[in-house]
Scaffold this motif. Sequence first.
Motif, PDB file in Angstrom:
ATOM      1  N   ILE A 174       9.645 -30.189 -34.390  1.00  0.00           N
ATOM      2  CA  ILE A 174       8.207 -30.281 -34.646  1.00  0.00           C
ATOM      3  C   ILE A 174       7.816 -31.623 -35.270  1.00  0.00           C
ATOM      4  CG2 ILE A 174       7.741 -27.801 -34.822  1.00  0.00           C
ATOM      5  CD1 ILE A 174       7.962 -28.067 -37.862  1.00  0.00           C
ATOM      6  N   ALA A 175       8.753 -32.277 -35.953  1.00  0.00           N
ATOM      7  CA  ALA A 175       8.397 -33.494 -36.691  1.00  0.00           C
ATOM      8  C   ALA A 175       9.647 -34.344 -36.918  1.00  0.00           C
ATOM      9  CB  ALA A 175       7.778 -33.129 -38.045  1.00  0.00           C
ATOM     10  N   PRO A 176       9.452 -35.634 -37.240  1.00  0.00           N
ATOM     11  CA  PRO A 176      10.606 -36.462 -37.597  1.00  0.00           C
ATOM     12  C   PRO A 176      11.289 -35.920 -38.849  1.00  0.00           C
ATOM     13  CG  PRO A 176       8.664 -37.816 -37.192  1.00  0.00           C
ATOM     14  CD  PRO A 176       8.192 -36.396 -37.267  1.00  0.00           C
ATOM     15  N   SER A 177      12.583 -36.148 -38.935  1.00  0.00           N
ATOM     16  CA  SER A 177      13.346 -35.697 -40.101  1.00  0.00           C
ATOM     17  C   SER A 177      14.674 -36.436 -40.113  1.00  0.00           C
ATOM     18  CB  SER A 177      13.603 -34.183 -40.045  1.00  0.00           C
ATOM     19  OG  SER A 177      14.432 -33.862 -38.939  1.00  0.00           O
ATOM     20  N   ARG A 178      15.362 -36.355 -41.250  1.00  0.00           N
ATOM     21  CA  ARG A 178      16.689 -36.957 -41.321  1.00  0.00           C
ATOM     22  C   ARG A 178      17.650 -36.248 -40.373  1.00  0.00           C
ATOM     23  NH1 ARG A 178      17.774 -36.927 -47.695  1.00  0.00           N
ATOM     24  NH2 ARG A 178      16.589 -34.999 -47.422  1.00  0.00           N
ATOM     25  N   LEU A 181      16.832 -34.943 -37.500  1.00  0.00           N
ATOM     26  CA  LEU A 181      16.558 -35.431 -36.148  1.00  0.00           C
ATOM     27  C   LEU A 181      17.158 -36.817 -35.950  1.00  0.00           C
ATOM     28  CD1 LEU A 181      15.278 -34.932 -33.412  1.00  0.00           C
ATOM     29  CD2 LEU A 181      13.118 -35.819 -34.309  1.00  0.00           C
ATOM     30  N   ASP A 182      17.090 -37.650 -36.981  1.00  0.00           N
ATOM     31  CA  ASP A 182      17.734 -38.962 -36.902  1.00  0.00           C
ATOM     32  C   ASP A 182      19.228 -38.806 -36.638  1.00  0.00           C
ATOM     33  OD1 ASP A 182      15.322 -40.215 -37.417  1.00  0.00           O
ATOM     34  OD2 ASP A 182      15.717 -40.470 -39.566  1.00  0.00           O
ATOM     35  N   ARG A 183      19.817 -37.837 -37.293  1.00  0.00           N
ATOM     36  CA  ARG A 183      21.255 -37.609 -37.118  1.00  0.00           C
ATOM     37  C   ARG A 183      21.553 -37.111 -35.699  1.00  0.00           C
ATOM     38  NH1 ARG A 183      25.159 -34.684 -41.585  1.00  0.00           N
ATOM     39  NH2 ARG A 183      27.128 -35.126 -40.527  1.00  0.00           N
ATOM     40  N   LEU A 184      20.668 -36.288 -35.168  1.00  0.00           N
ATOM     41  CA  LEU A 184      20.817 -35.809 -33.797  1.00  0.00           C
ATOM     42  C   LEU A 184      20.776 -36.983 -32.820  1.00  0.00           C
ATOM     43  CD1 LEU A 184      20.809 -32.964 -32.201  1.00  0.00           C
ATOM     44  CD2 LEU A 184      18.422 -33.543 -31.729  1.00  0.00           C
ATOM     45  N   VAL A 185      19.818 -37.875 -33.027  1.00  0.00           N
ATOM     46  CA  VAL A 185      19.689 -39.044 -32.164  1.00  0.00           C
ATOM     47  C   VAL A 185      20.946 -39.903 -32.235  1.00  0.00           C
ATOM     48  CG1 VAL A 185      18.431 -41.209 -31.825  1.00  0.00           C
ATOM     49  CG2 VAL A 185      17.169 -39.086 -32.237  1.00  0.00           C
ATOM     50  N   ASP A 186      21.462 -40.078 -33.436  1.00  0.00           N
ATOM     51  CA  ASP A 186      22.666 -40.884 -33.611  1.00  0.00           C
ATOM     52  C   ASP A 186      23.854 -40.269 -32.885  1.00  0.00           C
ATOM     53  OD1 ASP A 186      24.224 -43.041 -35.042  1.00  0.00           O
ATOM     54  OD2 ASP A 186      25.217 -41.264 -35.858  1.00  0.00           O
ATOM     55  N   GLY A 198       4.033 -37.905 -35.291  1.00  0.00           N
ATOM     56  CA  GLY A 198       5.246 -38.617 -35.676  1.00  0.00           C
ATOM     57  C   GLY A 198       6.401 -38.298 -34.746  1.00  0.00           C
ATOM     58  N   LEU A 199       6.529 -37.032 -34.334  1.00  0.00           N
ATOM     59  CA  LEU A 199       7.582 -36.656 -33.396  1.00  0.00           C
ATOM     60  C   LEU A 199       7.345 -37.333 -32.050  1.00  0.00           C
ATOM     61  CD1 LEU A 199      10.077 -34.903 -32.729  1.00  0.00           C
ATOM     62  CD2 LEU A 199       8.479 -33.153 -31.929  1.00  0.00           C
ATOM     63  N   VAL A 200       6.099 -37.325 -31.611  1.00  0.00           N
ATOM     64  CA  VAL A 200       5.759 -37.975 -30.335  1.00  0.00           C
ATOM     65  C   VAL A 200       6.160 -39.448 -30.374  1.00  0.00           C
ATOM     66  CG1 VAL A 200       3.869 -38.608 -28.779  1.00  0.00           C
ATOM     67  CG2 VAL A 200       3.884 -36.348 -29.877  1.00  0.00           C
ATOM     68  N   HIS A 220      19.056 -28.634 -34.843  1.00  0.00           N
ATOM     69  CA  HIS A 220      19.324 -29.690 -35.821  1.00  0.00           C
ATOM     70  C   HIS A 220      18.777 -29.398 -37.212  1.00  0.00           C
ATOM     71  CE1 HIS A 220      15.276 -30.813 -34.358  1.00  0.00           C
ATOM     72  NE2 HIS A 220      15.117 -31.429 -35.511  1.00  0.00           N
ATOM     73  N   LEU A 221      17.682 -28.656 -37.294  1.00  0.00           N
ATOM     74  CA  LEU A 221      17.034 -28.444 -38.585  1.00  0.00           C
ATOM     75  C   LEU A 221      17.852 -27.572 -39.543  1.00  0.00           C
ATOM     76  CD1 LEU A 221      13.312 -27.978 -37.471  1.00  0.00           C
ATOM     77  CD2 LEU A 221      14.279 -29.905 -38.742  1.00  0.00           C
ATOM     78  N   VAL A 222      18.782 -26.780 -39.007  1.00  0.00           N
ATOM     79  CA  VAL A 222      19.527 -25.857 -39.872  1.00  0.00           C
ATOM     80  C   VAL A 222      21.017 -26.178 -39.931  1.00  0.00           C
ATOM     81  CG1 VAL A 222      17.846 -24.014 -39.538  1.00  0.00           C
ATOM     82  CG2 VAL A 222      19.832 -24.141 -38.028  1.00  0.00           C
TER      83      VAL A 222
END
Length: 250
Positions: free
Chosen positions: A32-36, A38-43, A64-66, A219-221
Amino acid sequence: MTTDWTPLRSELQVWREAGLTLPLWWRDDDAIAPSRQLDRLVDLSSRTGLPVHLAVIPRDASQGLVDQVADQPNLVPVVHGWAHQNHAPEGQKKSEFRLHRPLASIVSDARHGFLRLQESFGDRLCPMFVPPWNRIAPEVTAELAEIGYQFLSTATPRTRRDAAPGLTQINTHLDPIDWRGTRGLADPNALIAKTVSMLQDRREGRADPTEPFGVLTHHLVHDQQIWDFTEALLGCLMAGPTRVWSAEPH
C-alpha cells in the motif's frame, strides 16, 4: 535446526539432466505504501534477478507507492482485490470475492480496483487479479476478462490453464509463513520437502509442468528468518534449470 537444501538441489539436478526447465515467478501481497520492508524486497529482487509481481490493494494505494514502483523496473504492479476487506460471516474462511454480497457489488469492486490502479500505474499495471486470501467465487472469475483482466492468481497448482475464457490461471505454490501457527517461518525443511514434492509432480506428469512455479511472500510481516529463507530459496531455484517468468499482457 539445520536447514538442508540438498533435496531441492538434487531434484533440480534431475531436472537439468532430463533437459527440463522450470518457469519461476514471484508474487508479494498487500502493498500500500513505501516502507523499509519494501526497500528490502526491491533489493532482494535486484540481487536474485527475479522480478516481483507486487499485489497492490487499490483502495489504500498511496502516491508514494506509485512513485516508488515507477522507479523500480523489477516491481510489476498487479491488482489485489479492492480493500482487502473480509465479507465472510463469522466462522467462515475470510474472503472479499466470494458470494457473501450481491454479485454486482463484488464485480464492481473488481472493476474499481482495475481502474484505480490503471489510472495510477498506467502501462506499468499488469492485468492480473489477485483475490485477497486467494479465494474467489467461480461466478466472479467468469466476469474478470470482461473488465480487462488477463490473469488470475490464487494458490496451489492449477488444474487447468484457463480459469475462464480469456483469463489465464497463474498460481503461487510456496508461502514460507506459518499463518495458522506462529506467523513466523514455517519448518524450513518441511517447506523444502514440499517444494521438492511439487517439482516431482511436474516432472512425473501429475501436475502442469508449464505453469510458472510461484513463490509467495508478504514483505510487511517478514521477520529475519523469513527474509533469510526466502533469499536462500530463490537463490537455490535460480541456480537450477529455471526460466524467469513475468506476466506479459496478451
